[in-house]
Design a protein around this motif. Sequence first.
Motif, PDB file in Angstrom:
ATOM      1  N   UNK A  33      60.588  45.490  -2.513  1.00 42.42           N
ATOM      2  CA  UNK A  33      60.045  46.585  -1.698  1.00 42.42           C
ATOM      3  C   UNK A  33      58.882  47.283  -2.408  1.00 42.42           C
ATOM      4  N   UNK A  34      59.050  47.565  -3.697  1.00 49.10           N
ATOM      5  CA  UNK A  34      57.999  48.250  -4.462  1.00 49.10           C
ATOM      6  C   UNK A  34      56.741  47.390  -4.538  1.00 49.10           C
ATOM      7  N   UNK A  35      56.924  46.093  -4.806  1.00 44.74           N
ATOM      8  CA  UNK A  35      55.779  45.193  -4.922  1.00 44.74           C
ATOM      9  C   UNK A  35      55.035  45.100  -3.588  1.00 44.74           C
ATOM     10  N   UNK A  36      55.777  44.819  -2.506  1.00 50.58           N
ATOM     11  CA  UNK A  36      55.147  44.712  -1.181  1.00 50.58           C
ATOM     12  C   UNK A  36      54.565  46.055  -0.766  1.00 50.58           C
ATOM     13  N   UNK A  37      55.247  47.148  -1.153  1.00 53.72           N
ATOM     14  CA  UNK A  37      54.780  48.482  -0.801  1.00 53.72           C
ATOM     15  C   UNK A  37      53.443  48.820  -1.433  1.00 53.72           C
ATOM     16  N   UNK A  38      53.218  48.368  -2.661  1.00 54.34           N
ATOM     17  CA  UNK A  38      51.922  48.593  -3.317  1.00 54.34           C
ATOM     18  C   UNK A  38      50.813  47.908  -2.521  1.00 54.34           C
ATOM     19  N   UNK A  39      51.108  46.709  -2.012  1.00 49.65           N
ATOM     20  CA  UNK A  39      50.136  46.015  -1.167  1.00 49.65           C
ATOM     21  C   UNK A  39      49.846  46.786   0.107  1.00 49.65           C
ATOM     22  N   UNK A  40      50.876  47.398   0.670  1.00 45.58           N
ATOM     23  CA  UNK A  40      50.717  48.174   1.906  1.00 45.58           C
ATOM     24  C   UNK A  40      49.932  49.454   1.636  1.00 45.58           C
ATOM     25  N   UNK A  41      50.169  50.078   0.454  1.00 44.06           N
ATOM     26  CA  UNK A  41      49.404  51.261   0.051  1.00 44.06           C
ATOM     27  C   UNK A  41      47.918  50.915  -0.063  1.00 44.06           C
ATOM     28  N   UNK A  42      47.640  49.774  -0.713  1.00 46.40           N
ATOM     29  CA  UNK A  42      46.236  49.388  -0.922  1.00 46.40           C
ATOM     30  C   UNK A  42      45.535  49.116   0.400  1.00 46.40           C
ATOM     31  N   UNK A  43      46.243  48.516   1.370  1.00 51.44           N
ATOM     32  CA  UNK A  43      45.620  48.264   2.673  1.00 51.44           C
ATOM     33  C   UNK A  43      45.338  49.575   3.389  1.00 51.44           C
ATOM     34  N   UNK A  44      46.300  50.515   3.330  1.00 54.98           N
ATOM     35  CA  UNK A  44      46.105  51.819   3.973  1.00 54.98           C
ATOM     36  C   UNK A  44      44.919  52.562   3.360  1.00 54.98           C
ATOM     37  N   UNK A 104      43.587  38.712  -4.434  1.00 55.32           N
ATOM     38  CA  UNK A 104      42.410  38.375  -5.245  1.00 55.32           C
ATOM     39  C   UNK A 104      41.120  38.703  -4.505  1.00 55.32           C
ATOM     40  N   UNK A 105      41.054  38.290  -3.238  1.00 56.72           N
ATOM     41  CA  UNK A 105      39.849  38.534  -2.429  1.00 56.72           C
ATOM     42  C   UNK A 105      39.628  40.036  -2.237  1.00 56.72           C
ATOM     43  N   UNK A 106      40.701  40.775  -1.898  1.00 52.83           N
ATOM     44  CA  UNK A 106      40.577  42.212  -1.624  1.00 52.83           C
ATOM     45  C   UNK A 106      40.131  42.987  -2.862  1.00 52.83           C
ATOM     46  N   UNK A 107      40.791  42.727  -3.998  1.00 57.25           N
ATOM     47  CA  UNK A 107      40.471  43.463  -5.223  1.00 57.25           C
ATOM     48  C   UNK A 107      39.040  43.186  -5.687  1.00 57.25           C
ATOM     49  N   UNK A 108      38.649  41.915  -5.671  1.00 58.14           N
ATOM     50  CA  UNK A 108      37.305  41.539  -6.136  1.00 58.14           C
ATOM     51  C   UNK A 108      36.214  42.100  -5.232  1.00 58.14           C
ATOM     52  N   UNK A 190      39.564  52.905  -5.117  1.00 52.61           N
ATOM     53  CA  UNK A 190      40.455  52.454  -4.033  1.00 52.61           C
ATOM     54  C   UNK A 190      40.819  50.978  -4.147  1.00 52.61           C
ATOM     55  N   UNK A 191      40.069  50.228  -4.949  1.00 55.33           N
ATOM     56  CA  UNK A 191      40.368  48.793  -5.117  1.00 55.33           C
ATOM     57  C   UNK A 191      41.425  48.531  -6.196  1.00 55.33           C
ATOM     58  N   UNK A 192      41.779  49.577  -6.973  1.00 55.16           N
ATOM     59  CA  UNK A 192      42.702  49.384  -8.099  1.00 55.16           C
ATOM     60  C   UNK A 192      44.132  48.995  -7.703  1.00 55.16           C
ATOM     61  N   UNK A 193      44.747  49.625  -6.667  1.00 51.94           N
ATOM     62  CA  UNK A 193      46.128  49.257  -6.339  1.00 51.94           C
ATOM     63  C   UNK A 193      46.327  47.767  -6.070  1.00 51.94           C
ATOM     64  N   UNK A 194      45.341  47.120  -5.445  1.00 47.35           N
ATOM     65  CA  UNK A 194      45.463  45.688  -5.160  1.00 47.35           C
ATOM     66  C   UNK A 194      45.542  44.886  -6.451  1.00 47.35           C
ATOM     67  N   UNK A 195      44.892  45.374  -7.511  1.00 45.59           N
ATOM     68  CA  UNK A 195      44.914  44.675  -8.799  1.00 45.59           C
ATOM     69  C   UNK A 195      46.313  44.611  -9.388  1.00 45.59           C
ATOM     70  N   UNK A 196      47.158  45.603  -9.076  1.00 47.12           N
ATOM     71  CA  UNK A 196      48.534  45.598  -9.585  1.00 47.12           C
ATOM     72  C   UNK A 196      49.336  44.415  -9.030  1.00 47.12           C
ATOM     73  N   UNK A 197      48.995  44.000  -7.800  1.00 50.52           N
ATOM     74  CA  UNK A 197      49.676  42.836  -7.218  1.00 50.52           C
ATOM     75  C   UNK A 197      49.421  41.591  -8.062  1.00 50.52           C
ATOM     76  N   UNK A 198      48.200  41.483  -8.586  1.00 48.53           N
ATOM     77  CA  UNK A 198      47.853  40.321  -9.413  1.00 48.53           C
ATOM     78  C   UNK A 198      48.542  40.383 -10.767  1.00 48.53           C
TER      79      UNK A 198
END
Length: 499
Positions: A33-44, A104-108, A190-198
Amino acid sequence: MMTGEEVEGSSSSYTVDEALITLGFGKFQILVLIYAGIGWISEAMEMMLLSFVGPAVQSAWNLSSHQESFITSVVFAGMLIGAYSWGIVSDQHGRRKGFLITATVTATAGFFSSLSPNYVSLLVFRSLVGLGLGGGPVLSSWFLEFVPAPNRGTWMVVFSGFWTVGTIFEASLAWIVMPRLGWRWLLALSSLPTSFLLLFYKMTPESPRYLCLKGRTTEAIDVLETISRLNGKKLPSGVLVSDNQIELQKIDNPSEDTVLLSPRKSEVESPKGMISNLGGISSLRVLLSPKLSRSTLLLWAVFFGNAFSYYGLVLLTSELKRNSKCIPDKLQTEKSQDVSYKGVFIASFAELPGLLLSAVAVDKLGRKLSMSIMFFMCCIFLLPLTFYLPEDLTTGLLFGARICITVTFTIVYIYAPEIYPTSVRTTGVGVASSVGRIGGMLCPLVAVGLVHGCHQTAAVLLFIIVALVSGICVVFFPFETMGQELQDTVSSIKQTDDV
């Protein structure tokens, strides 16, 4: 391969759903949930920043209002392509590979868009950000496939709460960063949260439901054993089987004398191979097949209406205030931008009661009834806005409409992956999400353009009509999914679809 008695006997076999119910919702699911949630935060965050970056770039580069709207529209255009593409990738190659590529695409692209030297390069990078953001449904489907059926609705609402966290955080970040550091810093941060997924990607497990469907039962059992260990509960006794194997056993139930190893093996592998080789056109044909076509077409309409209404309300929060005394094509700079930060920040909190309502309604009233009521309530809140009203009353009505559309937005993202089988789940949700992106793409060009042109009544009436039609479409959905197990194959949803 198992004999008929092994498949049918509940004591000697179990499905992924039965395993998840036995293992319950524990430490393992919290980590997922936390991992997927970080992705959802970054999209929002990436979506919310559109409310702030457009006006700032317009002022800095002397853009026309058309060019400003295009900065938002290209993100939705990228999402339109990405949601469809990543859905197919994750259905063919796994959920993990799907969200690895999208992160990868979103963060870069998000980081490089902050370095854009000109308008054209900014459009290119923001469209690539949209392409990556299109993978959002992959993460939601991945999390969904780990949640036990009895409390799936509640936990999917909790998951949706990460979106609200993202919107509020982005509004706060913009309020702090924009006046001091400017729009480039806002894009970079705003691009930083997506980097945590990687960073934590290697620790993520593949969906056992997906593995089981692909015949990789040994790997599926490994994942289930990890869940068992972390949750402190034992797996059911017996052999893990997929819905596909059970369905084949029901269709073809020969006598014991004719159950031979090689024919049974070929029968199981044939549909499995067909699923794994589905291309884009084939997947779309499955979604529009007789068993799924009604659900698919209605879902597309609801996703379109939901995205058009949701993003429209986000943008109108400041636009209606700004045009309360309408001056066509006049955009204030610093003062109105300050109001925009404050207005969007306050309106973002409307999502909190929206989430609470979703949590209460989704597993009590059901998905269909909850969504239809909220769409109709949204129309009621919007109706007075066809007239020019005092600012406080306008804010209150928009707040109420935002609550309603948050509920429908939250629940449709729970309902959509539930109505599709595992074989086309992320493709189905991805295509529906793509249709929603068309709504988001048209919204700033049509609705906000009407407000800028002093046609507030027409703009609000457009939102009312879209919300009303969406609510009617929900009423005609063929079945309710509350409390039902997820299905793995198209044939296995036959009984449900006839309800």
